[in-house]
Write an enzyme that holds these catalytic residues in place. Structure first.
Site, PDB file in Angstrom:
ATOM      1  N   SER A 178       5.433  18.594 -15.544  1.00  0.00           N
ATOM      2  CA  SER A 178       4.420  19.580 -15.154  1.00  0.00           C
ATOM      3  C   SER A 178       4.306  19.507 -13.633  1.00  0.00           C
ATOM      4  CB  SER A 178       3.087  19.177 -15.789  1.00  0.00           C
ATOM      5  OG  SER A 178       2.001  19.846 -15.176  1.00  0.00           O
ATOM      6  N   TYR A 231      -3.208  12.865 -18.356  1.00  0.00           N
ATOM      7  CA  TYR A 231      -2.091  13.819 -18.270  1.00  0.00           C
ATOM      8  C   TYR A 231      -1.305  13.618 -16.973  1.00  0.00           C
ATOM      9  CZ  TYR A 231       0.120  18.476 -18.828  1.00  0.00           C
ATOM     10  OH  TYR A 231       0.996  19.531 -18.960  1.00  0.00           O
TER      11      TYR A 231
HETATM   12  P1  NAD Z   1       1.781  23.956 -27.038  1.00  0.00           P
HETATM   13  O1  NAD Z   1       0.490  23.356 -27.449  1.00  0.00           O
HETATM   14  O2  NAD Z   1       2.017  25.424 -27.191  1.00  0.00           O
HETATM   15  O3  NAD Z   1       2.987  23.215 -27.762  1.00  0.00           O
HETATM   16  C1  NAD Z   1       3.021  21.823 -27.900  1.00  0.00           C
HETATM   17  C2  NAD Z   1       4.055  21.467 -28.931  1.00  0.00           C
HETATM   18  O4  NAD Z   1       4.057  20.047 -29.080  1.00  0.00           O
HETATM   19  C3  NAD Z   1       3.750  22.041 -30.318  1.00  0.00           C
HETATM   20  O5  NAD Z   1       4.960  22.367 -30.955  1.00  0.00           O
HETATM   21  C4  NAD Z   1       3.067  20.861 -31.028  1.00  0.00           C
HETATM   22  O6  NAD Z   1       3.173  20.926 -32.440  1.00  0.00           O
HETATM   23  C5  NAD Z   1       3.876  19.720 -30.448  1.00  0.00           C
HETATM   24  N1  NAD Z   1       3.221  18.424 -30.571  1.00  0.00           N
HETATM   25  C6  NAD Z   1       1.988  18.053 -30.156  1.00  0.00           C
HETATM   26  N2  NAD Z   1       1.766  16.767 -30.486  1.00  0.00           N
HETATM   27  C7  NAD Z   1       2.890  16.320 -31.094  1.00  0.00           C
HETATM   28  C8  NAD Z   1       3.275  15.079 -31.659  1.00  0.00           C
HETATM   29  N3  NAD Z   1       2.467  14.016 -31.670  1.00  0.00           N
HETATM   30  N4  NAD Z   1       4.497  14.990 -32.218  1.00  0.00           N
HETATM   31  C9  NAD Z   1       5.339  16.056 -32.255  1.00  0.00           C
HETATM   32  N5  NAD Z   1       5.021  17.242 -31.731  1.00  0.00           N
HETATM   33  C10 NAD Z   1       3.818  17.371 -31.163  1.00  0.00           C
HETATM   34  O7  NAD Z   1       1.953  23.495 -25.520  1.00  0.00           O
HETATM   35  P2  NAD Z   1       2.911  23.998 -24.332  1.00  0.00           P
HETATM   36  O8  NAD Z   1       2.031  24.580 -23.300  1.00  0.00           O
HETATM   37  O9  NAD Z   1       4.079  24.763 -24.835  1.00  0.00           O
HETATM   38  O10 NAD Z   1       3.377  22.587 -23.777  1.00  0.00           O
HETATM   39  C11 NAD Z   1       4.682  22.082 -23.934  1.00  0.00           C
HETATM   40  C12 NAD Z   1       4.952  21.054 -22.846  1.00  0.00           C
HETATM   41  O11 NAD Z   1       4.885  21.709 -21.575  1.00  0.00           O
HETATM   42  C13 NAD Z   1       3.926  19.925 -22.799  1.00  0.00           C
HETATM   43  O12 NAD Z   1       4.571  18.711 -22.505  1.00  0.00           O
HETATM   44  C14 NAD Z   1       3.014  20.330 -21.653  1.00  0.00           C
HETATM   45  O13 NAD Z   1       2.411  19.225 -21.058  1.00  0.00           O
HETATM   46  C15 NAD Z   1       4.011  20.993 -20.729  1.00  0.00           C
HETATM   47  N6  NAD Z   1       3.409  21.908 -19.753  1.00  0.00           N
HETATM   48  C16 NAD Z   1       2.734  23.031 -20.151  1.00  0.00           C
HETATM   49  C17 NAD Z   1       2.201  23.867 -19.184  1.00  0.00           C
HETATM   50  C18 NAD Z   1       1.467  25.130 -19.533  1.00  0.00           C
HETATM   51  O14 NAD Z   1       0.917  25.770 -18.606  1.00  0.00           O
HETATM   52  N7  NAD Z   1       1.422  25.570 -20.774  1.00  0.00           N
HETATM   53  C19 NAD Z   1       2.353  23.572 -17.842  1.00  0.00           C
HETATM   54  C20 NAD Z   1       3.034  22.418 -17.483  1.00  0.00           C
HETATM   55  C21 NAD Z   1       3.581  21.598 -18.447  1.00  0.00           C
END
Ligand code: NAD
Length: 260
Positions: A142, A155
């Site tokens: 991130s 985080y």
């Molecule tokens: P999201 O909530 O849409 O998806 C998260 C995914 O992780 C889902 O498929 C969920 O089922 C899975 N998950 C959660 N806990 C789990 C576990 N214990 N075991 C297996 N699977 C698990 O979130 P997202 O926004 O798509 O985030 C995905 C990644 O991107 C994360 O690591 C997040 O930190 C990172 N990220 C997101 C953003 C953003 O703006 N959305 C920005 C920077 C980084």
């Protein structure tokens, strides 16, 4: 481009992970999906990947906070597809609170999933990649792997850890045909961020649309979200042979957030 390769994408039942799984499948890779959700919905996602892209897709429900389940997931990928060529460590969760109010259970869960889960995935997948002399580890950190924001102690600590861990893996694999890079997204409109928008709207008594605009304006100079598809294309590039000499990099896709 990735025909015959197999990829594990953790947390690919939603958001960024799903975008990455679909981009890798579009380039020809077989996909092992992972993540939580309604089994019927997950089966629909799996079938759509197979029928749209003509690849094989399977699912493993490993809880990424549990190393033994990660080991079983890696083994399933090898048994089903014959290899694990690409590992995308994407599963992640968020919780926001001031340091002195941060609940122990949330700290432990965020560190277990967002950092330790990344380590164990690499630990179990790397021997298979090294044996083949080709592999791609792509970690989704991130902007919070590079800089900080208030109320995100666990985080930010975990994501900075992922950036550091990726550099160690890059050094340990240099010259073996395996690379390890980190993608650092800014705001992407997924369920994880929608919750933060909804919380802000409720806390400040503003509409969800106004909260969305405010969230972008505070941090992301472009004023626009990055999309799961755009992140998927960056992951596909990192998985390609064109990226063979890129390793240990932490690449923001953040609308200018970290340029400020
Ligand atoms: P999201 O909530 O849409 O998806 C998260 C995914 O992780 C889902 O498929 C969920 O089922 C899975 N998950 C959660 N806990 C789990 C576990 N214990 N075991 C297996 N699977 C698990 O979130 P997202 O926004 O798509 O985030 C995905 C990644 O991107 C994360 O690591 C997040 O930190 C990172 N990220 C997101 C953003 C953003 O703006 N959305 C920005 C920077 C980084």
């Amino acid at each position: 481009m990735l025909k015959g390769k197999s990829a594990i994408v953790t947390g690919s039942t939603s958001g960024i992970g799903l975008g990455i799984a679909r981009s890798l499948a579009a380039k020809g890779a077989n996909i092992l999906l992972n993540g939580f959700g309604d089994p019927a919905e997950i089966e629909k996602i799996r079938q759509a990947i197979e029928s749209e892209f003509g690849v094989k897709a399977a699912y493993n429900g490993a809880d990424i906070s549990k190393p033994e389940q990660i080991e079983a997931m890696v083994n399933q990928c090898v048994e089903t597809f014959g290899a694990v060529d690409i590992l995308v460590n994407n599963a992640g969760i968020q919780h926001t609170a001031a340091v002195e109010d941060f609940p122990q259970a949330k700290w432990d869960a965020i560190l277990a999933i967002n950092l330790s889960g990344v380590f164990w995935g690499i630990h179990y997948a790397l021997p298979h990649m090294k044996a083949k002399g080709w592999g791609r580890v792509i970690n989704i950190a991130s902007v919070h792997g590079l800089i900080a924001s208030k109320h995100k102690a666990a985080y930010v600590a975990a994501k900075h850890g992922v950036v550091g861990l990726s550099k160690v893996v890059a050094l340990e694999t240099a010259g073996t045909g395996v690379t390890c890079n980190t993608i650092c997204p800014g705001w992407v409109l997924t369920p994880l961020v929608q919750k933060q928008i909804d919380d802000m709207a409720a806390r400040e008594g503003i509409t969800v649309a106004a909260a969305q605009e405010k969230l972008l304006k505070e941090k992301q100079p472009s004023g626009q979200f990055a999309t799961p598809d755009q992140l998927g294309e960056l992951a596909a590039f990192l998985a390609s042979d064109a990226a063979a000499q890129m390793t240990g990099a932490a690449l923001p896709m953040d609308g200018g957030w970290t340029s400020q």
